[in-house]
Structure formats: C-alpha cells, structure tokens
Design an enzyme around this catalytic site. Sequence first.
Site, PDB file in Angstrom:
ATOM      1  N   CYS A  11       0.808  -1.216   0.000  1.00 50.62           N
ATOM      2  CA  CYS A  11       0.000   0.000   0.000  1.00 50.62           C
ATOM      3  C   CYS A  11       0.844   1.268   0.000  1.00 50.62           C
ATOM      4  O   CYS A  11       1.990   1.259   0.445  1.00 50.62           O
ATOM      5  CB  CYS A  11      -0.913   0.002   1.224  1.00 50.62           C
ATOM      6  SG  CYS A  11      -2.218   1.219   1.083  1.00 50.62           S
ATOM      7  N   ASP A 141      -7.079  -2.980  10.725  1.00 49.42           N
ATOM      8  CA  ASP A 141      -5.904  -2.138  10.920  1.00 49.42           C
ATOM      9  C   ASP A 141      -5.877  -1.716  12.389  1.00 49.42           C
ATOM     10  O   ASP A 141      -6.803  -2.045  13.150  1.00 49.42           O
ATOM     11  CB  ASP A 141      -6.020  -0.923   9.987  1.00 49.42           C
ATOM     12  CG  ASP A 141      -4.699  -0.193   9.792  1.00 49.42           C
ATOM     13  OD1 ASP A 141      -4.645   0.723   8.960  1.00 49.42           O
ATOM     14  OD2 ASP A 141      -3.714  -0.530  10.483  1.00 49.42           O
TER      15      ASP A 141
END
Length: 242
Positions: A11, A141
């Site tokens: 990412c 997350d």
Amino acid sequence: MIMQRTRIKICGITRPEDLRAAVALGADALGFVFYPKSPRYVTPEQAAELCAALPPYVSAVALFVNATVDEVRAVAQQAPLALIQFHGDETAERCAELAAAVSRPFVRAFRVRPDTSPDELLEYERTYRAASPWFSGLLLDTWVDAYGGAGKVFDWSLVPKELAPRVVLSGGLNVQNATDAVVRVRPFAVDVSSGVEAQKGIKDARRIADFIAAVRGADAIISSENHHERPSEREQPAVPDS
Ligand SMILES: O=C(O)c1ccccc1NCC(=O)[C@H](O)[C@H](O)COP(=O)(O)O
C-alpha cells in the site's frame, strides 16, 4: 497437497519504480492513497500515470478517507482501480452509496482498538455486508488518529477464527512479524505500507522482497500442517449467511 497462498497488498505506492518492484516480486494488489493529509498521497492524474504500467491480474486499490462522491468519481474515471478501500468514518450506507456511484467493490477498514471485541468485528462485518452487494471484505488495521499507515500492530488474538479467512490483516506488519501474523491469524490477505518503506511514501524493494518471502514462509508452514491434518479437521472458511 493444497498449497495455502495468502494474498499480499503493498500500500501507499507513489513511484513507478516501487510499482514495478512490487509487481515483479509478486504483490497481488497495490494501494494508492487519495487522502491529501497522507505523506503517500497521489492525485488521480498521478495514479493514472502509475497504473498505466500495471499488468493484468494485479489489482489497483484506491484508498479514501471521508471522500465526496465527486472525489471518488474523479479517481474512477482516470485510474483503472479494481477496488475502493474506505478508511475514514464512512457508515455502511455511505460506503454503499460511494461504491454504487462508481460500480466498484469496496473494502471497509476497521481500526482495532484495545477494547475491541471479536463479537464487535463479527457484527461490524455483518452490518457492512448487509448494506451493499459491493461489499468485498474487512481490512483490520490498528486504531490511530491519522486513519492509517502508522506502522502499529494490534492484538491479533482479537480476530475471530470464523472471520479470519475473509479478512485483510494490516497494521504494523513487517518482515520480522509477518510469518507469525499469518500463521497465527490465517487471514485471506495481508496489507503493508510502513514495514516495506525506507521513508514514508518511498518503498524499499529489498524490504518488499523480504516481506513477501516471510508471508510465503507462513504459507509453507500452513500448507504442511494442512497436509498432515485429517480432512475433517481442516477448517473451511465460513461462508456468511446471505
Ligand atoms: O497509508 C497511509 O498513509 C494512510 C493514510 C490514511 C488512511 C489510510 C492509509 N493507509 C491505509 C492502508 O491500507 C495501510 O496499508 C494500512 O493502514 C497499514 O499501514 P502500515 O501499518 O503502515 O503497514
């Protein structure tokens, strides 16, 4: 022997050389951050230029934090994004609205807090899945004020076993903890940003290679365990009630 293969998303891609390295090393998906306050922010035009080098079967994922419909549309019209990832305070209805506006599947990020419970994660997934046919899955997350990309791990024991085969595990993963994370949680996929960077927004090809090797090492351990289990013991990913 059925070989386990955990999917991998790198990412926060901002440079062509980092995109090329991640693709060459076997990443399944690449994340592009459209949140202006992030040091990994790219404009729709920059993303379009980067994604021109994306080969088939590697997914471009667009990350947003509380974006407007027009902001999401602007990205969808310029870049070949396969998936949208919502990292802000978007409700299930808002995610459904934005995903439908651009006809793209979406991943909903849940920022895990120390007081998060496994049941809360299961209920959260049920809520977002029920809200839209465009729902693709949860990314777990770590709770941080900056919405994401902070390089901090959360307590992986909070991830319900029945949910693990459908989630993307994220938050502070790196070459040191990736094998342990995958063997313990057995997620569908992992996502990493800080752990493969030389500095914010600048990826390090060696760290990407080492991270992917660590995940593949976990896959080999899991595959070996599955091989020695009796078929009846092998856990099948629970398919959520439709
Ligand atoms: O990456 C960012 O800067 C970011 C900023 C705001 C919202 C989300 C962001 N990233 C989302 C991701 O999917 C990251 O890969 C994820 O948070 C894990 O990051 P890290 O802990 O650095 O590996």
